[in-house]
Every structure is written in structure tokens, then in C-alpha cells.
Design an enzyme around this catalytic site. Structure first.
Site, PDB file in Angstrom:
ATOM      1  N   GLU A   1      -6.593   1.958  -3.626  1.00 38.48           N
ATOM      2  CA  GLU A   1      -5.681   0.855  -3.898  1.00 38.48           C
ATOM      3  C   GLU A   1      -5.934   0.314  -5.289  1.00 38.48           C
ATOM      4  OE1 GLU A   1      -6.371  -2.181  -1.017  1.00 38.48           O
ATOM      5  OE2 GLU A   1      -8.331  -2.731  -1.804  1.00 38.48           O
TER       6      GLU A   1
ATOM      7  N   GLY B   1      -9.834  -6.459   3.759  1.00 37.73           N
ATOM      8  CA  GLY B   1     -10.338  -5.934   5.027  1.00 37.73           C
ATOM      9  C   GLY B   1      -9.535  -6.345   6.241  1.00 37.73           C
TER      10      GLY B   1
ATOM     11  N   LYS C   1       0.812  -1.216   0.000  1.00 36.24           N
ATOM     12  CA  LYS C   1       0.000   0.000   0.000  1.00 36.24           C
ATOM     13  C   LYS C   1       0.850   1.272   0.000  1.00 36.24           C
ATOM     14  CE  LYS C   1      -3.877  -2.304   0.147  1.00 36.24           C
ATOM     15  NZ  LYS C   1      -3.349  -3.667   0.043  1.00 36.24           N
TER      16      LYS C   1
ATOM     17  N   ARG D   1      -5.839  -8.240 -10.175  1.00 36.65           N
ATOM     18  CA  ARG D   1      -6.461  -9.536 -10.489  1.00 36.65           C
ATOM     19  C   ARG D   1      -7.877  -9.284 -10.992  1.00 36.65           C
ATOM     20  NH1 ARG D   1      -9.999  -9.441  -6.314  1.00 36.65           N
ATOM     21  NH2 ARG D   1      -9.260  -8.671  -4.309  1.00 36.65           N
TER      22      ARG D   1
END
Length: 450
Positions: A288, A165, A116, A292
Site C-alpha cells: 500500500e 490494521g 486499496k 502522509r
């Protein structure tokens, strides 16, 4: 050209990939754990190879077993799906070293965007708006507390290597900080093997808006519009829709261009998602990038007519995108509900067991992505999602009506599910009016318990 594809996943996404490969004339290899021996993906694939015991760490997360299965079967490509190893740069790098085509971005890009802090710094350098916060990783609580004071409360503490999360906490004051930081750090270390955190300002009551992008090897990048993924419980999405009621055409065009710019800055290739937070004043911030395919990709396919999984494979084969941004036309409205084996009235307790009777709806504008069948044994070892119910109609109002009808037709006997819970949400007046944000589900659950 890819001749044989190994699908390094299970469940509905494995089935989805196998079906696309069939259409493209590509042979398929399924991998499975001991618990999944009779799973649908093992039955649909041309070959099926057991890669380990029930635990994910011994099967679907076992890189060596998966690579070995690919080599043994003669597979020249691997599709990771979502979850498991789909955002693991080490796995992608192993594929590259073994000359196996990895259906996704380069390992270096996965690594850069998966961290991140690195992703945030990449966006800052590219002039992409980001949420105010720190630009370096933090491992000790005192440093974190100083940064939080500079950023300003409330703040979000996030795992630098996180996702799904995990490793996330919100602190509203300095008194709460230490407990939240240590709890998030502990969770991060367990989930990702990394205790590096970062801190950003907590945007209150935002919408979660994400843009689907496709990028080929030749520098061509397009976006396929946005999805509204604001309805979440514990940072896990429940219902997704496309397009978002919160965006005007002008804002959609602007954010779409920024999403493309972000993908270019990352050196991205294949399908990916740029995620934004949109505040109540219409300001948006990069959150972010997911490197995928997303669970909710069908709603984007519905409104654009583009098969994203097929495009992934074409890009991996080295083909150019056969469309440009001006060719992408967004039509109608699509909604997806995730059907899970859980009991919302008992704290969303997972409900494994045997499905004794099953019926899914059909008809124009109704799609079901699933790997379950009557007699299927839902195990407690993996994600509880049973199916994705997707509807498409000319307008959002019609899509809601269609979803209401479709949910009312679903029959899953033998286990508890969240079908009635989803039906309640679809009929909620705030959902119908589009008056919701990422806090909607928390309030909705409180109202249900009252």
C-alpha cells in the site's frame, strides 16, 4: 510562501510540526479539544483554538470546525500530521476549495491511493509487483469465497478503504472464510463507512519494508531508503529501524527505484511511503501507499540527515527539491521505540492517568519526540503513545546498545507504560541477530506468557 500554518492534529506530531514552523519563520495555530486545553501543542503555538468536545468525531475529525478555525485565524495552510484526517480526501478537497494550502498530496491522489483496490490496479498498470489477489472490490461473502479459491489459501481479507490494521483478517481455509470475511467487513463498515473488501494471497512470515519518498511539483521524485517495520502487534508498529538488515545494497537500490516508479505512477507530490512485503526468498510485493508523514519518519531523518517535515512544507510552498537521488547518502543505523501508556502484562490495557514524574534521556544520538510533561494528564480518549525514543549510531550493534541504555534511563511515574516490554525486545537474541519477521511479536508475547 506560507505565512501561517494550522496544525490539524495533537500530541507529539503537532509539537514536531510547530517546531519546524518556528525554524522556518511560519506562525502557527494549534487546534484542540476540550480535553486537550492544557496540552503542550496549545502552549507552543502562536495561537490556539478550541474546535470541539472530547470525542475525536467532535473535534479532531470535525472538518468544518478545523476549516473554520483556519479561516478565522487567517491561516493560509494546514498540516494534517498523521492519523485523524491526514488521509481523508474530502478534507484535502475542502482545503483546496477554500484556497488553503494542504501540506500533502492532491485530494484525488489521496483518494486513489487510499482505496486499496484502486491503488493495486494503479501499480499493476505501472508494472509494480503486487501480491496475487482480486482487482475489484467485493461486498458479498459468496463472491469473496470464489475469489479466495482462485487466489489460493491462506488469504488476507482487507478493507478496500482501510488502514491502521482495521478491517483485516486471515483465513487459512474455506471453512474459516465466512466468519473472517463478515468480521472484517463489519469492522470496515464501522471504521470507514465502507463494506467493500478485497482479497489477496497471504504471504507467510514476511518482513514489512517501507520506502520513504519525496516528490515535488516539478516531477522530481527521490527515495530516502527503507525502514524495517516488521515488529508489530495487531498490525500496529512497535519498533522501527533503518536501514533494514534484510536488504542488500543491490536489493535496496532495486526496491528504491520501484518505490520511485510507484510514486510517479500515482502522480504523487509531497512526502509519502511505499510499503512492501518481503518474503523469505527475497521477493517483494507492493502492499500500500501511505499518503502522509509516518510516525516512524525520525529513523529515516537520522540516517539521511534530511528533515522530512521541513521538506513537506517546502514542497507545499512550490519549491523544488534541492537534492537528487545521487545526493542521498545512507549512513549509520537508527532505531525507534514507541513508548505507550499501556500494561503489557494485563493484555496491553491502556493506562490513563497523571504523570507524576518524568525524565527522558539525552546525549549524542538520542532523540525524544513527545508532548508529555510532568503533571500531564494522559486521557483515555486518544492514542496511547506518549513518546518516540529514537537512537542513532554508526552500526546496528551500537544502536541496540544505545537504545538499551536510553530505555534504562526513561522515568515515567504515575501510569503504567511499555518501557520494560520494549527493553525485553531489544535484549531478545532473535532481535539482536536480525532474525525476525511480522510474526515475531506474536511469538514473543506467547513466550512471555509461558
Amino acid at each position: 510562501m506560507i505565512q501561517k500554518m494550522l496544525i490539524a492534529n495533537r500530541g507529539e506530531i503537532a509539537v514536531r510540526i510547530i517546531r519546524v514552523c518556528r525554524e522556518m519563520g511560519i506562525e502557527t495555530v494549534a487546534v484542540y479539544s476540550v480535553a486537550d486545553k492544557e496540552a503542550l501543542h496549545t502552549q507552543l503555538a502562536d495561537e490556539a483554538i478550541c474546535i470541539g468536545e472530547t470525542k475525536s468525531s467532535e473535534s479532531y475529525l470535525n472538518m468544518e470546525s478545523i476549516i473554520s478555525a483556519a479561516i478565522t485565524s487567517g491561516a493560509d495552510a494546514i498540516h494534517p500530521g498523521f492519523g485523524f484526517l491526514s488521509e481523508n480526501p474530502t478534507f484535502a478537497r475542502l482545503c483546496e476549495k477554500c484556497n488553503i494550502t494542504y501540506v500533502g498530496p492532491h485530494s484525488d491522489v489521496i483518494e486513489k491511493m487510499g482505496n486499496k483496490v484502486q491503488a493495486r490496479n494503479t501499480m499493476i498498470q505501472a508494472g509494480i509487483p503486487v501480491i496475487p489477489g482480486n482487482n475489484d472490490g467485493i461486498t458479498d461473502c459468496e463472491t469473496g469465497k470464489s475469489v479466495a479459491e482462485e487466489v489460493g489459501y491462506p488469504i488476507m481479507i482487507k478493507a478496500a478503504s482501510g488502514g491502521g490494521g482495521k478491517g483485516m483478517r486471515v483465513a487459512y481455509s474455506s471453512e474459516e472464510f465466512e466468519h473472517c470475511f463478515l468480521a472484517a467487513q463489519t469492522e470496515s463498515e464501522k471504521a470507514f463507512g465502507d463494506n467493500t473488501m478485497y482479497i489477496e494471497h497471504f504471504v507467510e512470515h514476511p518482513r514489512h519494508i517501507e520506502f520513504q519518498i519525496l516528490a515535488d511539483k516539478y516531477g522530481n521524485v527521490v527515495h530516502l531508503g527503507e525502514r524495517d517495520c516488521s515488529l508489530q502487534r495487531n498490525h500496529q508498529k512497535i519498533i522501527e529501524e533503518a536501514p533494514s538488515e534484510a536488504l542488500s545494497k543491490e536489493l535496496r537500490d532495486e526496491m528504491g527505484q520501484v518505490a520511485v516508479k510507484a510514486a510517479v505512477a500515482a502522480g504523487y507530490e509531497n512526502a509519502g511511503t511505499i510499503e512492501f512485503l518481503l518474503d523469505k526468498n527475497g521477493k517483494y510485493y507492493f502492499m500500500e501507499m501511505n499518503t502522509r508523514i509516518q510516525v516512524e519518519h525520525p529513523v529515516t531523518e537520522s540516517i539521511t540527515g534530511i528533515d522530512i517535515v521541513k521538506e513537506q512544507i517546502k514542497i507545499a510552498e512550490g519549491k523544488k527539491l534541492n537534492f537528487e537521488q545521487k545526493d542521498i547518502e545512507i549512513k549509520g543505523h537508527s532505531i525507534e521505540c514507541r513508548i505507550n501508556a499501556e500494561n503489557p502484562d494485563k493484555g496491553f490495557r491502556p493506562c490513563p492517568g497523571k504523570i507524576t514524574d518524568l525524565h527522558f534521556p539525552g546525549g549524542k544520538g538520542v532523540r525524544v519526540d513527545s508532548a508529555v510533561f510532568s503533571g500531564y494528564e494522559v486521557t483515555p480518549y486518544y492514542d496511547s503513545m506518549l513518546a518516540k525514543l529514537i537512537v542513532y549510531a554508526d552500526s546496528r550493534e551500537e544502536a541496540i546498545d544505545k537504545m538499551r541504555s536510553a530505555l534504562g534511563e526513561v522515568v515515567i511515574e504515575g501510569i503504567d507504560t511499555n518501557i520494560d516490554y520494549q527493553y525485553e525486545i531489544i535484549n531478545n537474541s532473535d532481535f539482536i541477530s536480525g532474525n525476525f519477521d511480522v510474526d515475531f511479536i506474536d511469538q514473543f508475547n506467547q513466550d512471555r506468557r509461558a
